[in-house]
Design a protein around this motif. Structure first.
Motif, PDB file in Angstrom:
ATOM      1  N   GLU A 149      -0.198  -5.540  -2.963  1.00  0.00           N
ATOM      2  CA  GLU A 149       0.475  -4.378  -2.453  1.00  0.00           C
ATOM      3  C   GLU A 149       0.678  -3.285  -3.329  1.00  0.00           C
ATOM      4  N   LYS A 150       1.128  -3.560  -4.530  1.00  0.00           N
ATOM      5  CA  LYS A 150       1.175  -2.473  -5.456  1.00  0.00           C
ATOM      6  C   LYS A 150      -0.045  -1.892  -5.736  1.00  0.00           C
ATOM      7  N   ILE A 151      -1.289  -2.437  -5.939  1.00  0.00           N
ATOM      8  CA  ILE A 151      -2.359  -1.699  -6.303  1.00  0.00           C
ATOM      9  C   ILE A 151      -2.622  -0.914  -5.170  1.00  0.00           C
ATOM     10  N   THR A 152      -2.644  -1.422  -3.900  1.00  0.00           N
ATOM     11  CA  THR A 152      -2.788  -0.690  -2.584  1.00  0.00           C
ATOM     12  C   THR A 152      -2.154   0.746  -2.587  1.00  0.00           C
ATOM     13  N   ASP A 153      -0.807   0.299  -2.927  1.00  0.00           N
ATOM     14  CA  ASP A 153       0.124   1.596  -2.637  1.00  0.00           C
ATOM     15  C   ASP A 153      -0.225   2.725  -3.925  1.00  0.00           C
ATOM     16  N   GLU A 154      -0.511   2.349  -4.919  1.00  0.00           N
ATOM     17  CA  GLU A 154      -1.138   2.998  -6.195  1.00  0.00           C
ATOM     18  C   GLU A 154      -2.435   3.740  -5.589  1.00  0.00           C
ATOM     19  N   ARG A 155      -3.228   3.139  -4.814  1.00  0.00           N
ATOM     20  CA  ARG A 155      -4.403   3.571  -4.621  1.00  0.00           C
ATOM     21  C   ARG A 155      -4.470   4.514  -3.366  1.00  0.00           C
ATOM     22  N   ILE A 156      -3.851   4.559  -2.578  1.00  0.00           N
ATOM     23  CA  ILE A 156      -3.486   5.446  -1.161  1.00  0.00           C
ATOM     24  C   ILE A 156      -3.467   6.617  -1.741  1.00  0.00           C
TER      25      ILE A 156
END
Ligand code: ATP
Ligand code: MG
Lengths: 255, 450
Positions: B430-437
């Motif tokens: 989730e954290k990586i996704t949120d950083e990626r968006i």
């Protein structure tokens, strides 16, 4: 106060697509206005243009809120000014939870107004209260926003958002369509309980029956992108009885 | 380099291979034979380049790889603190850490769980643990696939995980392959062998990360054996730096009444390929392959997903989602083969993509090859843009366009993110996704249905 002056709107990127052909309307604080009209006459387009949807081009006229033009404002900015649109066909949004989304919406409104954000605890309390009030199954709002909701459940969810966001100008686009009697009463009760001298409503409907519960101050008949008649609650009864034929021939619209 | 005589990619690796063979002259004979055979397969195939490419590589431009040089470099060191931030981490997991291809005693965190034998592959080979000799390279050795062969030619250390018959492991086993920053342009051949005994149950997480900023080349090979009635919940987190190359091969053999579920989170590397094949080799074997891939810049992400129904009464599902921005390119190549005898098979395939830019490109090719007649099958693939109605809906509630788009992208990913069950892993993806968006959005130039 909302004022619509000679509003002409067409679909962006489509030539000769004028849908709103000169609308004039004034909604004072505390008033409830009903808009009725045949299918395809432009009711939803008006609602969308009022809310700032980017797919429409306003070619002429103006919309002012408390004296200031809002034509150049984005939808989110209009929402921050207190406007709200309950959609005729609310979008299904997979993976977005209603609770989280409403909290985000409320927070961004607070932020734009330099107000404090509501605490999670208070928000949860408010949310649960409203979920109960609009009669949505609490399990439903744990899922994705509107995804797999029935038509009626979507409309109740629009009411939930309306009640949580507490706008000062609410536009309800056929929120009563497709509702069972109980749900209809919930919508009406929601609107009636929110009626206040500081809040106005524009209610788009096809049915007089909603207006039995919500007594409008003003009724407009919209035909072929124009308001062809404005009157009191009795106008809705007339339409219910006689239909739109008389207006259609008058405008030469072939709807 | 001239066009007339392209360097044979084999040359790049042959010096390395020769010294590798000398260094490992004391390996058991069977292993030397495995390497030797793999090397000759690789020599024969060469790396698939534009010219030498096959159908399998039609959509993937491997020129950048052909142009680069990689060495089987020295082993560096990584600290525990680094490990805890670069990938998912939970002290409760039984964790096997492999640094630059070598098992690390210092970083691994094993709790001596009953029925679990997890650690160094080299040690398991030396000790002849379990069925190492018959299993290693048996699933991923037969096919003519260049990267698998190359990797197998260099097979040495890595991770070995064996779950004894009937063991229900409570905590996940986490295998982390990390490359240090000790060498530039390192080539590494991560290897994992999993032997899940009959009636056992295990959650297995595989993570690929690198600490180096230079381009790294990794050709991991994972072989998993799911014994009768076992349940294997597999996760794969692939997030090397954006100049690296990752060509992964995962081969799974499922015995009767097994459940195998794999969920992949593929966001890293410049060119990455995730090649997974499951063989349903006895009645009642079920497999579900899931994945989320996100690409931006000029990244390429390939999901090469295949399942073979060899026996009757098995079910398989493939469900992937992709989010693409910038000038990135993704391939979903999903294949299900239902062999003649595999009656009463059930197979579904789905690949849904969200394209955030005009420059992004997806090649989605779900395919079913059915030779049996009593089969239920369905497949589909879509590629769409952020929906205008939905965007307006969110904006009308007071959320600005960027935030609304972020909510929609997150919502699209949510279904897959929810497949990552262990809490520490779920939080991490989730954290990586949120950083990626925001990065995806910065390269986005489309809204609405174009
Ligand atoms: N984005 C658009 N692109 C093309 N045509 C449009 C668009 N929006 C509205 N229209 C057209 O404008 C006309 C008015 O549509 P609108 O939805 O406003 O009608 P309505 O009065 O709300 O009808 P109903 O009672 O059926 O809801 C219709 O002919 C419709 O097809
Ligand atoms: Mg309408």
């Amino acid at each position: 106060m909302l004022e619509i002056k000679n509003l002409h709107a067409s679909v962006l990127d489509i030539d000769d697509s004028e849908i709103l052909t000169g609308i004039d309307m004034k909604v004072n604080k505390g008033e409830v206005h009903a808009i009725m009209g045949p299918n395809g006459s432009g009711k939803s387009t008006l609602a969308n243009v009022l809310m700032g949807r980017f797919d429409y081009l306003v070619s002429e006229g103006d919309i002012t809120l408390d004296g200031e033009s809002i034509i150049e404002l984005r939808p989110d900015q209009r929402a921050h000014l207190g406007m709200f649109l309950a959609f005729q066909y609310p979008a299904e949004i997979p993976g977005v939870r209603p609770w989280q989304f409403l909290k985000t919406a409320l927070d961004s409104k607070a932020e734009s107004r330099g107000e404090d954000k509501m605490s999670v605890r208070n928000f949860s309390k408010l949310f649960d209260e409203k979920v109960e009030a609009v009669g949505i199954n609490p399990n439903l709002v744990k899922r994705s926003l509107n995804e797999g909701f029935s038509g009626g459940e979507k409309k109740r969810n629009e009411m939930l958002q309306l009640e949580v966001l507490q706008p000062s100008l609410a536009i309800l686009d056929e929120t009563d369509s497709g509702l069972d009697v109980d749900a209809l009463r919930i919508v009406a009760e929601g609107v009636n309980s929110m009626r206040s001298p500081a809040r106005s409503f524009i209610v788009v409907t096809h049915y007089q029956r909603l207006l039995n519960y919500i007594t409008p101050d003003v009724v407009h008949i919209l035909v072929a992108g124009k308001i062809v008649k404005t009157g009191g609650p009795e106008l809705a009864l007339e339409v219910e009885k006689d239909g739109y034929n008389e207006y259609l021939s008058a405008t030469g619209a072939n709807v | 380099m001239t066009l007339a005589t392209p360097p044979t990619a084999v040359d790049k690796f042959s010096t390395e291979y020769e010294s590798f063979v000398v260094e490992n002259s004391s390996s058991p004979d069977w292993l030397k034979a495995v390497r030797q055979q793999a090397w000759s397969t690789f020599s024969e195939l060469g790396l698939p380049t534009k010219r030498r490419g096959t159908e399998l590589w039609k959509y993937t431009n491997l020129q950048p790889l052909a142009d680069a040089d990689f060495a089987y470099g020295v082993t560096g060191s990584v600290s525990l603190d680094q490990m805890k931030v670069v990938g998912p981490w939970d002290d409760a997991f039984d964790t096997v850490v492999v640094v630059d291809g070598e098992f690390s005693v210092e970083l691994s965190n094993l709790h001596g769980s009953t029925g679990l034998d997890a650690g160094s592959l080299a040690e398991a080979i030396a000790a002849g643990t379990g069925s190492v000799e018959s299993q290693l390279a048996s699933l991923a050795g037969r096919e003519k696939y260049a990267f698998t062969a190359l990797s197998t030619a260099f097979v040495d250390d890595g991770a070995y995980v064996r779950i004894a018959d009937g063991t229900q492991l409570e905590q996940p086993v986490h295998v982390v392959f990390v490359t240090s920053d000790a060498a530039e342009n390192r080539a590494s051949y991560p290897r994992l062998l999993v032997d899940a005994g009959a009636g056992s149950s295990v959650v297995l997480i595989e993570t690929y990360v690198n600490l180096a900023e230079s381009a790294q080349f990794a050709a991991p090979v994972v072989e998993m054996f799911a014994g009768d009635g076992s349940s294997v919940r597999h996760y794969r987190v692939q997030m090397e730096n954006e100049s690296s190359f990752h060509f992964g091969t995962t081969r799974v053999a499922q015995m009767g009444n097994t459940d195998f579920t794999s969920t992949s989170f593929a966001v890293g590397a410049s060119i990455a390929r995730n090649d997974i094949h499951t063989l349903l080799d006895a009645p009642g074997a079920n497999c579900t392959l899931h994945g989320l891939y996100m690409t931006n810049g000029e990244q390429q992400q390939d999901q090469e997903i295949s399942t073979t129904h060899a026996k009757p009464g098995c079910s398989s599902g493939q469900f992937y989602k992709g989010i693409l921005s910038g000038k990135s390119h993704a391939v979903f190549s999903g294949k299900v083969v239902v062999e003649r005898d595999a009656q009463k098979s059930d197979a579904t395939q789905k690949d849904l993509n969200l394209l955030l830019s005009r420059g992004a490109e997806i090649d989605a090719k779900p395919s079913l090859e059915i030779y049996a007649d009593d089969v239920t099958a369905a497949h589909g693939a879509t590629a769409g843009h952020v929906d205008r109605d939905t965007l307006f809906y969110l904006q009308s509630r007071g959320v600005d366009e960027e935030a609304a788009k972020a909510i929609l992208i997150r919502g699209f990913a949510e279904e897959m993110l929810n497949e990552f069950k262990p809490p520490a892993l779920h939080e991490f993806v989730e954290k990586i996704t949120d950083e990626r968006i925001p990065i995806l959005l910065a390269e986005s130039d489309t809204i609405g249905t174009a």
